[in-house]
Design a protein around this motif. Structure first.
Motif, PDB file in Angstrom:
ATOM      1  N   ARG A  59      33.890  38.259  33.862  1.00  0.00           N
ATOM      2  CA  ARG A  59      34.256  39.359  33.032  1.00  0.00           C
ATOM      3  C   ARG A  59      33.213  40.600  33.100  1.00  0.00           C
ATOM      4  NH1 ARG A  59      31.075  39.425  28.244  1.00  0.00           N
ATOM      5  NH2 ARG A  59      31.895  39.891  26.616  1.00  0.00           N
ATOM      6  N   VAL A 102      35.953  36.032  23.389  1.00  0.00           N
ATOM      7  CA  VAL A 102      35.277  36.666  23.572  1.00  0.00           C
ATOM      8  C   VAL A 102      36.044  37.687  24.827  1.00  0.00           C
ATOM      9  CG1 VAL A 102      33.160  38.570  24.743  1.00  0.00           C
ATOM     10  CG2 VAL A 102      33.104  36.288  22.605  1.00  0.00           C
ATOM     11  N   ILE A 103      36.846  36.884  26.114  1.00  0.00           N
ATOM     12  CA  ILE A 103      37.488  37.710  27.345  1.00  0.00           C
ATOM     13  C   ILE A 103      38.511  37.704  26.091  1.00  0.00           C
ATOM     14  CG2 ILE A 103      38.293  36.693  29.575  1.00  0.00           C
ATOM     15  CD1 ILE A 103      35.668  34.700  29.586  1.00  0.00           C
ATOM     16  N   ASP A 142      39.172  31.085  31.917  1.00  0.00           N
ATOM     17  CA  ASP A 142      38.780  30.657  31.015  1.00  0.00           C
ATOM     18  C   ASP A 142      39.411  30.628  30.260  1.00  0.00           C
ATOM     19  OD1 ASP A 142      36.429  28.984  28.809  1.00  0.00           O
ATOM     20  OD2 ASP A 142      34.651  30.355  29.188  1.00  0.00           O
ATOM     21  N   PRO A 153      34.607  28.692  33.454  1.00  0.00           N
ATOM     22  CA  PRO A 153      33.277  29.592  33.062  1.00  0.00           C
ATOM     23  C   PRO A 153      32.703  30.307  33.910  1.00  0.00           C
ATOM     24  CG  PRO A 153      33.093  26.959  31.548  1.00  0.00           C
ATOM     25  CD  PRO A 153      33.662  26.687  32.727  1.00  0.00           C
ATOM     26  N   ASN A 191      38.458  30.992  25.697  1.00  0.00           N
ATOM     27  CA  ASN A 191      36.861  31.830  25.723  1.00  0.00           C
ATOM     28  C   ASN A 191      37.797  33.179  24.464  1.00  0.00           C
ATOM     29  OD1 ASN A 191      34.823  34.312  25.684  1.00  0.00           O
ATOM     30  ND2 ASN A 191      34.244  32.829  26.820  1.00  0.00           N
ATOM     31  N   ARG A 250      32.964  34.548  33.314  1.00  0.00           N
ATOM     32  CA  ARG A 250      31.859  35.450  32.678  1.00  0.00           C
ATOM     33  C   ARG A 250      31.297  36.024  34.581  1.00  0.00           C
ATOM     34  NH1 ARG A 250      28.945  30.371  31.682  1.00  0.00           N
ATOM     35  NH2 ARG A 250      27.853  30.492  32.903  1.00  0.00           N
TER      36      ARG A 250
END
Length: 241
Positions: free
Chosen positions: A192, A223-224, A218, A185, A221, A189
């Motif tokens: 991203r 959102v990604i 990830d 993760p 996830n 991030r």
């Protein structure tokens, strides 16, 4: 008179003893004549020899004498029919050719192929020959009946064959499956953030690549995943213009 009777008695006693001595001697063995069957068997061979020599007259005389002693002698009756009968009727109309070999005789061929030496005179007449017959190698005779089956060929045993060693099949090469990167993760991030920055700067292609990397690091996830989908739509719109 008394002396006379005494002498006569002694003489009678002496004669009686002599007779007894003669009777007590070892008797001579009586000679038993051979049975008719034995005499008949010897006569049959002699008659067959007469026919082989072509002397029918003497053979008929001997057959007549033999049948007088033994009316039911089968061999004598066979020889009689060999002279008087029709060989085609006696031996049958079907026949096959036979090539005479060195050392062959009519009697030997009759014994070997007809099963009875006494049928030699029938075989002679069957072939239209007259006794005595002197066969020549290569001469062709007709033999009544069907030819004997040829002997089965002898098959040579095949040599033992050693089977070749078994070859194990080669294992098929299987391409290794790509190993998905382990979830990270923190790295996701960072990727991203870099991807969104590139997208704001108008670097759409670089943004899509960074966001794909973030989704791989990830994958759960959402959102990604949403950012990646938006970047791919922008990239498709730019490509269309």
């Amino acid at each position: 008179m008394t002396i006379f009777y005494r002498l006569r008695g002694a003489l009678v006693a002496t004669c009686a003893l002599a007779v007894a001595a003669c009777n007590s001697g070892t008797p001579r063995p009586s000679v038993t004549p051979p049975p008719p069957a034995a005499r008949g068997a010897a006569g049959v061979d002699a008659i067959a020899d007469l026919l082989d020599a072509g002397n029918e007259r003497a053979a008929k005389k001997e057959i007549k004498a033999l049948l007088k002693r033994e009316p039911m002698n089968a061999s004598a009756l066979l020889l009689k029919s060999s002279i008087d009968g029709d060989p085609k009727e006696q031996l049958g109309p079907n026949s096959y050719p036979y090539t005479v070999r060195p050392g062959d005789s009519i009697a030997g061929i009759a014994r070997r192929l007809l099963g009875n030496r006494l049928k030699a005179y029938q075989l002679t007449r069957y072939n239209g020959l007259k006794a005595p017959v002197a066969l020549q190698p290569g001469q062709t005779l007709r033999i009544p009946g069907t030819p004997p089956a040829p002997p089965a060929p002898v098959r040579k045993p095949e040599p033992d064959r050693v089977p070749p060693p078994a070859v194990a099949p080669k294992p098929k090469s299987v391409a290794p499956k790509p190993v998905a990167p382990a979830a990270n993760p923190a790295a996701a991030r960072a990727a991203r953030t870099a991807g969104l920055a590139a997208l704001n700067q108008g670097q759409v292609t670089r943004a899509v690549a960074l966001l794909r990397r973030a989704a791989a690091l990830d994958p759960a996830n959402p959102v990604i995943a949403k950012d990646l989908a938006r970047a791919q739509r922008i990239a498709a719109t730019v490509k269309a213009h």
